[in-house]
Structures are given as C-alpha cells and as structure tokens.
Design a protein around this motif. Structure first.
Motif, short mmCIF file in Angstrom:
data_model
loop_
_atom_site.label_atom_id
_atom_site.label_comp_id
_atom_site.label_asym_id
_atom_site.label_seq_id
_atom_site.Cartn_x
_atom_site.Cartn_y
_atom_site.Cartn_z
N ARG A 130 0.84 -1.21 0.00
CA ARG A 130 0.00 0.00 0.00
C ARG A 130 0.88 1.26 0.00
N LEU A 131 1.86 1.27 0.89
CA LEU A 131 2.70 2.47 1.00
C LEU A 131 3.52 2.70 -0.26
N TYR A 132 3.96 1.62 -0.88
CA TYR A 132 4.77 1.81 -2.09
C TYR A 132 3.92 2.35 -3.23
N GLU A 154 1.40 4.37 -2.76
CA GLU A 154 1.25 5.79 -2.42
C GLU A 154 2.52 6.55 -2.76
N LEU A 155 3.66 5.91 -2.51
CA LEU A 155 4.95 6.54 -2.80
C LEU A 155 5.06 6.86 -4.28
N VAL A 168 3.09 9.89 -5.09
CA VAL A 168 3.76 11.11 -4.63
C VAL A 168 4.88 11.48 -5.58
N LYS A 169 5.63 10.48 -5.98
CA LYS A 169 6.78 10.77 -6.85
C LYS A 169 6.31 11.24 -8.21
N PRO A 225 4.55 15.30 -6.94
CA PRO A 225 4.71 15.56 -5.50
C PRO A 225 3.85 16.73 -5.03
N HIS A 226 3.73 17.78 -5.86
CA HIS A 226 3.07 18.98 -5.33
C HIS A 226 1.57 18.81 -5.25
N TYR A 278 0.97 16.73 -2.29
CA TYR A 278 1.16 17.55 -1.08
C TYR A 278 -0.09 18.37 -0.79
N TRP A 301 -3.00 16.23 0.47
CA TRP A 301 -2.82 15.78 1.85
C TRP A 301 -3.02 16.93 2.84
N LYS A 302 -2.48 18.08 2.45
CA LYS A 302 -2.56 19.20 3.36
C LYS A 302 -4.02 19.54 3.64
#
Lengths: 333, 562
Positions: free
Chosen positions: B521-523, B525-526, B529-530, B533-534, B537, B540-541
């Motif tokens: 799951r985390l990978y 998500e990673l 993000v990659k 990224p913005h 970000y 999420w914010k």
C-alpha cells in the motif's frame, strides 16, 4: 551429504533477501548509512547521550519531562546533596550518561524515625550509602566507557494504572521512532522475569507493536516469536492500549524540533497525573521494532522522504499525516 | 555530505591506480603474481691471461658485455692482484682497463658479471655499421665477386642473400676453398656482404651452459636490413640466436687489447643460479636505481632490509582489516572490540594457530576470573584496567615458565600477544558478562575468534604475503574495497536469519484491520507522490487540515456536552 541437507534447509532458516526488500524491512547497514548517517548530525549526538542536556533543551521547548530536582557535577557538590533533595521523599538518582537503566536509584519514601530513605524494593538506604552511590556515578562506574559522569536527581514518575499487569517489576515505556518529525513506528517494551526487570528485548522483554493511528496493540513478540499473553502476569497483550495517545505522539513528534536529529527513538512514559513525559532520546534506535509491528520501516520512511515541503508541517499536521498513513486499525467511531 | 557521484569516482580512481601500479610492477620489473616462481641468473667469468713483456707497463683493455634483449646485467666485478682497474669508455663503448707498472710472470685477470634472463628486457647497444669500402687483393676479390654474383641471382633480399653466400662458401668448389683457406669465415662473409652494399658486422657470442669452463666466444655475423637485423652463424647459415646465447661484443672493435704483454688469451666459464623471481625483481630495481632512475619501483624491496621486515607485517594488516570489515558489514559477525581480532590474528602469525588459540583462551579465561574478583572491589576504571594488564602479564609469565619447565618451548610464544589489547578484551567481556550474561560473552568471544582465525588464515597464506609485500598498489585496491563496503546498505547475512520470523509473519498475517499488505500500500502511495509531488502535497494538506478542524470541533462539542 550433511552439507547437501544443510543447503536444502537454507531457505527454512534464512529469509530470502528479495522478500525482505519487498516487505521494506530495514537492515543495520541501511539504517546506519542512509538514516543515522544522513539525518543525524554528529555534533547533535551529545544532546541525546547526555541526559542533563536532553532535559535542558526539553525545558526550553516546553517538552514534558520528569522535573529535575538538581544535579551533582563534582565531588564537592555531594556535601550539598541533602540541601538539593530538601523535603522530597520520592525521587530517583541517575547517571547523565548511563545506559540500559544502570545506576538508577529509586527512592520511594523517607523513614521518619531513622532519617533513612526507602528504596523501591522497600529496603532502607542510609545517607552514607546514598552518598557512596552518587560518588560511584561521578566516578563513571555506570557510564559508557567509564568516563567521569554527573548525577541527576529527578522527581519520581507514577506509572499509569492502565499498565498494571502488563509489566513485571519494571518501567513500561513507549518507544516511538520519529523521522523528520513524523512519528513512524511505535512499540511498548514490557519487562519480564526473564529480562530481570529490564526493558531490553534481546534479554527477554516483551515487545508490543502499537498502532500509530489508535494506540492499540498490534501484536507482541518475545525472543522474536509471537506471544499472546504476558509470560509472568498472563495478561492478554492484545488488550493493551496506550491512553492519551495523541499526546504521546505529539510529544514524540516535538522531539524532532527540539533536538534537530532527523532519526531518533523517543522513550516516553505515562505519568498518572502529568501525562506523557519524555524519559530519554536515542540517536541509534534498534530495528527490533519492525518485528513487534510485523512491518518494515522502509516504506514508511520513504514515503516521508518523498513528501515535499515536509519541513513546513506543524507538529499536529505531522501527527495527522502519520496517523492517516501508518495506522493499522481503523479509527474508532 | 559528499555526493555519491564523487564518492564513486574517487573509489574508481583508487581502484584503477592500484591495479595499474600492480600491472606496472608486474610488467616492468617482472614481479610475479605467484610466489615461488624462479628466474635464471647466469654468472659469467672471463679469465684473461697474458705474459708481460719485459719491464714495460701493462695495460689491458677488455670489452664489457653488450646490452641486449633477453638479458639484464645485474652486477659486475673484477679480481686482479696488483692491478689498478678502471671502467672507461672508448669509441663510445665500455671497457674495463687494468693497469700495472711492473708485471712479472704469467698474469691472470678476472672479470665477472651476472645476467638475469629477462623476457622484458628490450634495450640493445647494437648500432648499424657504416659500410667500409675495403680493397681485397687479387685473386680473392674476383672470387668474392663470383660468390656474390652467384648468391645474388638466387636471392631476394639481404637475409636470403646471406643464406646463399654461406651456402656458396660451404660448397666444395675451387672458389670457396680458395677463400676459406685465406680468410676467417665470419670476416669473409662480412666482406662479401659489404661488397653487395649490405651493412654487416661480426659479433662474438658466448654459449651459456651450466658449470662449463674454458669456453671460447663464437663468431656470428649480424646482417642489417634497415634498422632490423638478423644474426647468422657463418658456418651453418642458421639464423637467430638460441635463448642461451649471450652477445659479448656487438661492435666492430676489438674485445681484448693488451699493451706490454704477449700471448693474451681469454676464456670464459659459465654458471647458472636459480633465484626467486621476487629477488630478481629487487636486484633489477637496484640496477635501475644505481643507474640514476629513482622513480623505478613502488616496491618495498627498494627499502633497507631492516625496514623491509617491519613492513612485511604492517602491509599484512590491511588484509586482516578487510576481512573484519567484510565479516562485520556483509556477514554481521559480532566481535568484542572492532579490530581486536586482527591484532590477535597478527599474534597467531607469530605463535602458530594451535598454540595461539590455547594461549588466547587460557589468558582470557584466567583474566576473566581475576577480573570478576576485581569488580567486587569497586575500583575506578583506569586502576581496574591497569590491574588487569598486570594480571595478564603475570598469566603470560606463568604460562611461559610452566610450559618451559614441562619442556614445551612453544609455550614461550604467548609473549607475542598484545597485552594491552588482551586486557581491554577481558575488561569488555567481563562488563558484557555482568550486563548481558555469559551467552553474549560466548557469542562475541567465539565471533572474535572466528574473525581472528579467518584473518589469520588469509594473512598466513604465502600467496597473500607475497602479494602484499611486493605490490604496494594492492593497498589502494584494498582501500577502495573498504570504501565500497562502507557504502553497502544491503542486508547482513545474519539479518536474513534474524528477520526470518518477521518475513514469515508478514506473509502469514495482516495487521489489525488492514486489507492490503502495508508495504504494498505504501509503495503505491509513494509512486503517486513521486509522480506529482506537489499535487499530492496539496491533497494531503487539505485532508489533514480538514481532519484537524473536525477534531477541534469534536473536542469543543465534547467540552460543551460535559
């Protein structure tokens, strides 16, 4: 022939490194080179290794720690020790550079009749014996490498009752790994009779992985093998739930702003009255926490590393982020 | 922090420099990769005899051997009673000159030189001669012309021409008999070649055979074709030199001139010595250094002998260190004290393995017993260590005396152990015993011994000793290897065992309420993000802020209800 059978049984005894990579398990070399080496500045290490300095910066940053009654730095100061202690009857004396709980003297009470202090074990200790213990601390008997040391006198922590039965004769502390200010993984270390009251996992303490989202126990291991009940008290370990969980996480997360170290282990205890308190920091936290949590550290660390502008996150935002991504249990409704 | 790129470039440079140095030493000085390789050194002695002429002073000039491919001259010496000697240059050539004012009776002079058979020697002192227009008397000139013409018609170039001339001269006919009767074969050949405008020269060659005396030089003819040349035997017509043939003179000048003497004759004796290739390399280096070439060698052999033996063990240390680094970083063996095992291994080198092991276990065991008593005394650290050091020395002394009395001289070797290191080992192990229990002591103790034995086996190997001692470049290679290992972030071998239960558990169970394995799951998500990224970000914010707001509201509501 025996060599052949050994070769065949290899996969049974050794994990496949590719599976380990897939699971995101972090090894010692990875930790040392890519996390400690990269995110922990060498000149900041003394902040962590010296408990007096840790306490000083904690007070500066309003991080809750046991109250410092006083410190003794030289042999002459020992004459003043009873002035420093004053009317306190509950306190502990510990070396500033101690490790593994060595040299910690816990005083519960004062015997009004004799003027002696009472140790946690219930035995009396005379003023003279107390003096000698402090002398030993100053001489470096308990410090790493035997270097001369100071003695700290702190107020005693009253452990929260929710932990009764989870620990055998020892301090149940919560270890949170904090990476760049984000709480990443957490465990509780419960001492057992096998570990002799110490919270060292390889000596037989039980490690309980804690869900970052809820503070509930994920699973428990002793000697790397899963356990369900505490070996001495027979309490069901899955019932363990850390109270004031958000406070614990916030306290842990704020240790990053306070110390400047990017990859630390924070040891937190819960005081009955004062809530979570920072006991000490560790700039080289161990890897066994992965076994307790049944998960690798790397996916969590890498996600944070990929996060842009993470330096702008406030403590609350970082905790929220961690809770959202690193939780195991669904949030309570 | 230095960037990874720079790190890899530096490491690669170190590695390459090291390998090049090794290759340089191997190719230029013939230092072999394997020990025990042998090289031949020929000792050649020229014995010059003459009878002095009355009271005139005697001067003897003797040509020194030529520089030639295949041989490197290592040294030369003369022995001659009552003669003054000097090495001189005449016509640009090297001679040894013996001089004596009053020589009475038969005189004997010796010149000795050592030649290393050396495939990497290419230098030569051979020069292309000028063609001399010599006028031969008749009828020989006509006869020579005849031979030349006959040979020319049957040949294509200088070499085949020479072969044909030799063949003509070997024929039993009138012309050849006429010529060979009057002329020396070699000189005749040179004359005919010069008539045909082919540069040629007579040289003298010594056949090297082990343990021969009274040998004479044989004459050969060098035929030049441009700057390359071929050597012919003027009698048989065989071209080229055998590997055991040494050219003594390669110029037109005389080999031996004696003024003030008669009946001068020279004879040679030859002797073959086998020396190790390493020694040969050292001797060769020496020759170059004497010749003024200081940059010749990166070998320890260029140091004085006393320093060499010191370096022999110092240069082994990096091998032990490399093994420690490997076993700790890649394998994950726990040792007490980082480099203590290497020092113990160095001691094993002196004592031999079995004696060393017994000695080590005995000293550490006895030391631990004494140390456990010392810990009751609550001593300060420095005093405690000092007490342990003295105890170790007493134990070593006792073991030496005891084993010596029993007639076991091997026991004396325990004095080779580094005492301070042993004392620290005992101190560390005893603290470990108190803190972690005897199991950890046994684990680290046996780990240390395992590393020490591995390091010992590596350092004790003749091959490794030979290599470290003779190739300084190896140190750079070792350095780059250590740097590379210092950058290794993979798993240790022991971690594969340690995390085996974890891997099994992750495979078998999901944690809590998870539907998907966490790493997976985390990978994913990673990856998101990659990818952007913005955007991630911002998402999420917003989400996090909403959640925080919600929580705040909840809290304030809770407050109201209470």
């Amino acid at each position: 022939m025996s060599l052949l059978t050994k070769l065949i049984s290899l996969p049974k005894r050794y994990a496949n490194p590719f599976t380990m990579v897939q699971d995101g398990i972090m090894g010692m070399n990875q930790r040392n080179v890519n996390y400690i080496g990269r995110y922990n500045r060498r000149d900041l290490f003394p902040l962590v290794d010296n408990k007096l300095l840790t306490k000083r910066i904690a007070i500066e940053h309003n991080v809750n720690t046991p109250v410092l009654i006083g410190s003794i730095k030289s042999q002459q100061d020992i004459q003043n020790i009873f002035d420093i202690i004053g009317a306190n009857t509950e306190f502990c004396i510990k070396p500033a550079h101690g490790s593994g709980g060595k040299g910690i003297l816990v005083i519960k009470d004062k015997n009004a009749a004799t003027g002696n202090y009472v140790k946690s074990s219930g035995l009396d200790i005379t003023k003279h014996e107390l003096n000698r213990h402090v002398t030993n601390i100053l001489a470096g008997l308990f410090s790493l490498g035997g270097k001369p040391d100071f003695a700290l006198i702190e107020t005693l922590i009253h452990f929260d009752d929710v932990f009764s039965g989870f620990s055998y004769d020892g301090v149940p502390d919560t270890r949170v790994i904090v990476f760049q200010g984000f709480p990443v993984m957490c465990m509780m270390r419960l001492s057992t009779s096998a570990s002799d009251g110490k919270a060292n996992l390889h000596q037989g303490a039980v490690g309980v992985g804690i869900c970052i989202r809820t503070g509930k126990a994920v699973r428990a291991v002793q000697y790397n093998q899963p356990v369900e009940y505490h070996p001495d008290t027979d309490r069901k370990l899955s019932e363990l739930r850390v109270p004031q969980w958000d406070e614990v996480l916030k306290l842990a997360a704020s240790c990053y702003d306070m110390s400047g170290l990017g990859y630390i282990g924070t040891d937190i205890v819960l005081d009955r009255d004062k809530g979570p308190m920072l006991l000490e920091l560790n700039a080289r936290p161990g890897l066994a926490i992965q076994i307790c949590n049944n998960a690798g550290l790397l996916p969590r660390l890498r996600l944070i590393e990929a996060l842009p502008k993470r330096q702008r996150f406030s403590v609350e935002q970082r905790v929220e982020f961690a809770k959202e991504h690193f939780g195991v249990f669904s949030p309570d409704k | 922090m230095v960037s990874r790129g720079v790190f890899y470039v530096v490491t690669a440079i170190l590695l390459l420099t090291g390998l090049l140095l090794i290759a340089y030493q191997h190719l230029t000085f013939g230092v072999p990769f394997v020990p025990g390789e042998q090289r031949e050194v020929w000792s050649v002695e020229a014995k010059i005899e003459f009878d002095p002429q009355g009271n005139t002073p005697a001067i003897v000039n003797f040509a020194l051997p030529a520089i030639q491919p295949g041989f490197t001259q290592l040294k030369q010496s003369t022995s001659s009673l009552g003669f003054g000697i000097d090495y001189i240059k005449r016509h640009g050539l090297n001679y040894v000159e013996w001089t004596k004012r009053n020589a009475i009776g038969a005189q004997i002079l010796y010149y000795q030189a050592d030649f290393l058979v050396d495939a990497s020697a290419y230098a030569s002192s051979m020069t292309v001669p000028e063609i001399e227009e010599s006028v031969e008397p008749e009828p020989y000139a006509t006869a020579m012309k005849e031979v030349e013409n006959a040979a020319r018609s049957r040949s294509a170039d200088a070499n085949s021409f020479t072969a044909q001339v030799i063949r003509e001269l070997n024929q039993e006919n009138e012309t050849s008999t006429l010529l060979t009767k009057e002329y020396n074969r070699a000189r005749l050949l040179v004359h005919i070649l010069e008539m045909a405008q082919i540069p040629a020269r007579l040289i003298r060659v010594l056949d090297l055979e082990d343990g021969r005396r009274n040998r004479q030089l044989s004459e050969k003819v060098v035929v030049f074709n441009g700057t390359s040349y071929t050597i012919f035997d003027p009698k048989t017509g065989v071209s080229g030199l055998a590997p055991n043939q040494l050219i003594w003179t390669d110029n037109g000048y005389s080999m031996l001139d004696v003024t003030g003497g008669r009946n001068a004759r020279v004879s040679f004796s030859t002797l073959c010595n086998k020396i190790s290739a390493v020694e040969a390399g050292a001797l060769k280096t020496n020759v170059k250094r004497i010749a003024g070439d200081e940059s010749v060698s990166f070998s320890i052999s260029s140091l004085p002998i006393e320093e060499q033996s010191l370096f022999k063990s110092i240069l082994l240390l990096p091998i032990g260190v490399l093994i420690v680094v490997f076993l700790r970083i890649i394998v994950g063996v726990k040792t007490s004290g980082t480099f203590m095992p290497v020092l113990i291994a160095m001691a094993f080198l002196e004592t031999s393995l079995v004696v060393g092991l017994i000695g080590f276990v005995a000293i550490v065991g006895a030391g631990l017993i004494v140390r456990s008593w010392l810990s009751h005394l609550n001593l300060l650290l420095v005093a405690r260590i000092s007490a342990v050091i003295i105890t170790v020395i007493i134990i070593i002394g006792a073991i030496s005396v005891f084993t010596y009395k029993l007639g076991l001289t091997e026991g004396l070797k325990v004095t080779f152990f580094p005492m301070i290191i042993l004392a620290w080992t005992i101190e560390r192990m005893s603290i470990l015993w108190e803190e972690e229990g005897y199991k950890e002591v046994l684990k680290q103790g046996s780990g240390s011994l395992f590393v020490a034995i591995s390091a010992y086996l590596a350092m004790n190997s003749v091959f490794v000793q030979h290599f470290t001692f003779n190739f300084l470049g190896l140190q750079l290679v070792l350095l780059s290897l250590v740097l590379l290992m210092g950058n290794y972030t993979g798993f240790r071998l022991t971690e594969m065992k340690r995390f085996k239960p974890l891997v099994d558990q992750i495979k078998a169970n999901r944690n809590g309420d998870e539907k998907e394995q966490e790493a997976k799951r985390l990978y994913t998500e990673l990856k998101e993000v990659k990818h952007d990224p913005h955007q991630a970000y911002r998402n999420w914010k917003n989400k996090v802020n909403d959640q925080l707001k919600e929580e705040k509201d909840n809290n304030s509501q809770d407050g109201e209800t209470k």
